[in-house]
Design an enzyme around this catalytic site. Structure first.
Site, mmCIF file in Angstrom:
data_model
loop_
_atom_site.group_PDB
_atom_site.id
_atom_site.type_symbol
_atom_site.label_atom_id
_atom_site.label_comp_id
_atom_site.label_asym_id
_atom_site.label_seq_id
_atom_site.Cartn_x
_atom_site.Cartn_y
_atom_site.Cartn_z
ATOM 1 N N ASP A 13 5.711 -9.786 15.033
ATOM 2 C CA ASP A 13 7.034 -9.794 15.714
ATOM 3 C C ASP A 13 6.930 -10.772 16.793
ATOM 4 O OD1 ASP A 13 7.512 -7.683 14.251
ATOM 5 O OD2 ASP A 13 6.683 -6.139 15.647
ATOM 6 N N LYS A 16 8.670 -15.325 14.189
ATOM 7 C CA LYS A 16 8.839 -16.137 13.172
ATOM 8 C C LYS A 16 9.966 -16.213 12.522
ATOM 9 C CE LYS A 16 5.846 -13.117 11.446
ATOM 10 N NZ LYS A 16 5.692 -12.381 12.645
ATOM 11 N N GLY A 40 9.467 -7.321 9.499
ATOM 12 C CA GLY A 40 10.943 -7.392 9.732
ATOM 13 C C GLY A 40 11.097 -8.495 10.666
ATOM 14 N N HIS A 41 11.673 -9.445 10.190
ATOM 15 C CA HIS A 41 12.054 -10.801 10.621
ATOM 16 C C HIS A 41 13.772 -11.008 11.172
ATOM 17 C CE1 HIS A 41 8.163 -12.621 8.273
ATOM 18 N NE2 HIS A 41 7.857 -11.463 9.300
ATOM 19 N N GLN A 222 3.630 -10.491 9.624
ATOM 20 C CA GLN A 222 2.454 -9.916 10.472
ATOM 21 C C GLN A 222 1.967 -11.211 11.611
ATOM 22 O OE1 GLN A 222 1.917 -8.859 6.848
ATOM 23 N NE2 GLN A 222 3.841 -7.443 7.502
HETATM 24 P P1 GDP Z 1 9.008 -11.627 13.514
HETATM 25 O O1 GDP Z 1 8.725 -10.284 12.895
HETATM 26 O O2 GDP Z 1 7.993 -12.499 13.981
HETATM 27 O O3 GDP Z 1 10.271 -12.374 12.814
HETATM 28 O O4 GDP Z 1 9.816 -11.117 14.858
HETATM 29 P P2 GDP Z 1 10.972 -9.904 14.971
HETATM 30 O O5 GDP Z 1 12.000 -10.236 14.452
HETATM 31 O O6 GDP Z 1 10.218 -8.509 14.365
HETATM 32 O O7 GDP Z 1 11.021 -9.627 16.509
HETATM 33 C C1 GDP Z 1 11.349 -10.490 17.364
HETATM 34 C C2 GDP Z 1 12.486 -10.166 18.132
HETATM 35 O O8 GDP Z 1 12.456 -11.042 19.387
HETATM 36 C C3 GDP Z 1 13.756 -9.923 17.561
HETATM 37 O O9 GDP Z 1 14.562 -9.148 17.843
HETATM 38 C C4 GDP Z 1 14.417 -11.494 17.682
HETATM 39 O O10 GDP Z 1 15.683 -11.557 17.766
HETATM 40 C C5 GDP Z 1 14.067 -11.678 19.244
HETATM 41 N N1 GDP Z 1 13.906 -12.835 19.719
HETATM 42 C C6 GDP Z 1 13.207 -13.953 19.146
HETATM 43 N N2 GDP Z 1 12.880 -15.096 19.979
HETATM 44 C C7 GDP Z 1 13.549 -14.589 21.095
HETATM 45 C C8 GDP Z 1 13.643 -15.154 22.353
HETATM 46 O O11 GDP Z 1 13.133 -16.359 23.021
HETATM 47 N N3 GDP Z 1 14.111 -14.279 23.399
HETATM 48 C C9 GDP Z 1 14.571 -13.320 23.119
HETATM 49 N N4 GDP Z 1 15.222 -12.613 24.385
HETATM 50 N N5 GDP Z 1 14.623 -12.600 22.018
HETATM 51 C C10 GDP Z 1 13.930 -13.220 20.928
HETATM 52 P P1 IMO Z 2 6.177 -9.053 11.117
HETATM 53 O O1 IMO Z 2 6.263 -9.642 10.039
HETATM 54 C C1 IMO Z 2 4.193 -6.135 13.739
HETATM 55 C C2 IMO Z 2 1.252 -3.466 12.023
HETATM 56 C C3 IMO Z 2 1.436 -1.919 11.837
HETATM 57 C C4 IMO Z 2 0.181 -1.219 12.019
HETATM 58 C C5 IMO Z 2 -0.554 -2.406 10.924
HETATM 59 C C6 IMO Z 2 -0.748 -2.029 9.505
HETATM 60 O O2 IMO Z 2 7.855 -8.279 11.343
HETATM 61 O O3 IMO Z 2 5.810 -9.498 12.290
HETATM 62 P P2 IMO Z 2 0.638 -1.682 7.411
HETATM 63 O O4 IMO Z 2 2.210 -1.194 7.386
HETATM 64 O O5 IMO Z 2 0.633 -3.236 7.169
HETATM 65 O O6 IMO Z 2 -0.218 -0.807 6.889
HETATM 66 O O7 IMO Z 2 0.353 -1.575 8.895
HETATM 67 O O8 IMO Z 2 -0.160 -3.632 11.156
HETATM 68 N N1 IMO Z 2 2.144 -4.343 11.254
HETATM 69 C C7 IMO Z 2 2.938 -5.026 12.043
HETATM 70 N N2 IMO Z 2 3.360 -5.108 13.417
HETATM 71 N N3 IMO Z 2 4.857 -6.859 12.879
HETATM 72 C C8 IMO Z 2 4.697 -6.574 11.428
HETATM 73 O O9 IMO Z 2 5.292 -7.468 10.608
HETATM 74 C C9 IMO Z 2 3.786 -5.709 11.037
HETATM 75 N N4 IMO Z 2 3.398 -5.488 9.936
HETATM 76 C C10 IMO Z 2 2.547 -4.515 10.108
HETATM 77 O O10 IMO Z 2 2.461 -1.397 12.798
HETATM 78 O O11 IMO Z 2 -0.471 -1.485 13.243
HETATM 79 MG MG MG Z 3 9.035 -8.334 12.908
#
Ligand code: GDP
Ligand code: IMO
Ligand code: MG
Length: 426
Positions: A13, A16, A40-41, A222
């Site tokens: 999270d 990416k 979840g991207h 991840q």
């Molecule tokens: P990913 O899994 O690495 O793609 O990241 P996620 O989407 O799960 O989580 C990142 C969260 O932060 C999302 O809700 C993005 O919309 C948000 N986000 C990304 N970059 C920024 C930033 O620079 N500032 C803020 N406030 N939110 C951001």
């Molecule tokens: P993105 O790509 C954050 C965490 C879960 C748990 C552990 C194992 O959005 O960054 P799993 O479902 O793989 O058996 O869970 O890894 N986890 C993540 N945490 N971002 C993710 O993906 C994750 N995918 C798995 O919360 O601790």
């Molecule tokens: Mg994510």
């Protein structure tokens, strides 16, 4: 042209999806190399917020091809829901999304096994997203799995039934109640729908593109501290999330890797169980969580929050061979009088600057350096020259400690809220 890799350096999270979307105009092909719908991207642009689970984050750009690589595990139901949502938005998914024949399938019983396994662990549970990731990779390495290429086979149903029988036996050991019929019907419906997508031998496709000098970006899911080998085992996911995973998950030879973009948040978060040396349990932690809207994009769970952890970041940079860092969510740290950064740990009475084998909190506590905070709202910044001095000092401090330049500073979730310290990236 060498293949660039973009991946997370913390516990996932990091942002990416946003950065892949920002960089995509420079690339012909975006390939996801591991993980599955546990990811979840999130992408935000033109007032739209969209979360991708299995589909690479280049899908919103007209010219790029998006590949789901052999290292990814696919839940047909989730993938079809993703596709339907994109089609509704007018995205031409059929011509822009290609599936590796070698990607493994998540069966409904894999999800049941995930739930049964977590329930059996009780207090020791991993905190899995319960999407069936662990059991599917277990069947892959156990040489029992079903792959995308199998869905074309006339005896696919027999193969499916044979594997489900094994799963039912395992579930009986767990004494786990379940009903399968309805979800199984949905799963087969989704499998039929998936047949409209182009299936490819993605390793050939990618290597041919490489020979033809196409620009390729490999997208990780991840984060490095969730890697099956190098993460905080057993509180990890079941794939190699690190740079080497791009080689095995797409069929790219190591000598063809070019830039490695390491994404990190200006602080740390973790969702699920496992060690987190800089975790905050106080109002500061709550403030980061609330300001940063740190709630899981897949499960909605509150993310654990803490200060930036440099020994952990250094470790991830080393394992991945990171060439450029990208710092996300700098805007969330606005308004703190001081910002702490963990530079060392106190480990069993000794000061160390690396991540040890056992990170349990009884043994390990963070040692912090305090830096000056900044008050300005950063979300409206468009140029690096507008970065407040205290944030520049934070950036320089991290660069000096890690020894790798920070080429992007992100100041908001939208595509446009991206400060390029290195202009050639886009
Ligand atoms: P990913 O899994 O690495 O793609 O990241 P996620 O989407 O799960 O989580 C990142 C969260 O932060 C999302 O809700 C993005 O919309 C948000 N986000 C990304 N970059 C920024 C930033 O620079 N500032 C803020 N406030 N939110 C951001
Ligand atoms: P993105 O790509 C954050 C965490 C879960 C748990 C552990 C194992 O959005 O960054 P799993 O479902 O793989 O058996 O869970 O890894 N986890 C993540 N945490 N971002 C993710 O993906 C994750 N995918 C798995 O919360 O601790
Ligand atoms: Mg994510």
């Amino acid at each position: 042209m060498k293949v660039d890799v973009l991946l997370g350096l913390q516990w996932g999270d990091e942002g990416k999806g946003k950065i892949v979307d920002v960089l995509t105009p420079k690339y012909d092909i975006i390939g996801r190399f591991q993980g599955g719908p546990n990811a979840g991207h999130t992408l935000e642009f033109n007032g739209i917020k969209h979360v991708l689970r299995t589909i690479p984050s280049g899908i919103f750009h007209d010219k790029s091809i998006n590949i789901i690589g052999n290292g990814v595990v696919i839940d047909p139901i989730v993938l079809m829901a993703e596709i339907d949502a994109l089609v509704k938005m007018g995205v031409d998914v059929k011509s822009k999304l290609l599936l590796s024949t070698k990607a493994h399938l998540i069966l409904p019983t894999h999800r049941l096994l995930d739930a049964a396994s977590e329930a059996a662990k009780g207090k020791e549970k991993i905190g899995s997203t319960l999407k069936g990731i662990g059991p599917t990779y277990m069947d892959k390495t156990g040489r029992n799995g079903l792959r995308i290429g199998d869905i074309n086979s006339p005896n696919f149903k027999d193969k499916y039934n044979a594997l489900v029988e094994k799963h039912k036996q395992l579930l009986s050991f767990h004494n786990f109640d379940y009903t399968l019929a309805e979800i199984e019907a949905d799963w087969f419906k989704a499998i039929e729908s998936l047949k409209i997508l182009q299936q490819i031998e993605s390793e050939h496709y990618i290597n041919e593109a490489y020979k033809n000098n196409k620009a390729i970006l490999a997208e990780g899911a991840q984060g490095s501290l969730l890697d099956i080998d190098f993460g905080s085992y057993p509180f990890v996911t079941s794939s190699n999330t690190i740079c080497a995973g791009a080689c095995t998950g797409l069929g790219i030879a190591p000598n063809r890797i070019g830039n490695v973009f390491g994404i990190f948040k200006a602080y740390c978060t973790r969702v699920g169980s496992g060690p987190f040396p800089t975790e905050l349990f106080d109002e500061t932690g709550d403030k980061i969580r609330n300001n940063g809207r740190e709630f899981g994009s897949v499960t909605g769970r509150p993310r654990r929050t803490g200060w930036l952890d440099l020994p952990a970041l250094k470790y991830a940079v080393m394992i991945n061979g990171v060439t450029e860092l990208m710092m996300m969510k700098a805007d969330i740290l606005s308004g703190f009088e001081t910002i702490k950064v963990c530079t060392h740990y106190n480990y069993n009475g000794k000061q160390i600057d690396f991540l040890p084998y056992d990170c349990s909190p009884e043994l390990l506590s963070p040692i912090y350096k305090e830096l000056k905070g900044w008050n300005q709202d950063l979300t409206g910044l468009h140029n690096v020259s507008e970065i407040p001095q205290a944030l520049n000092e934070y950036i320089h401090f991290i660069e000096k400690e890690i020894g790798v330049p920070i080429s992007i500073v992100s100041v908001g979730p939208d595509r446009t809220q991206t400060l390029m310290r290195k202009k050639e990236l886009v």
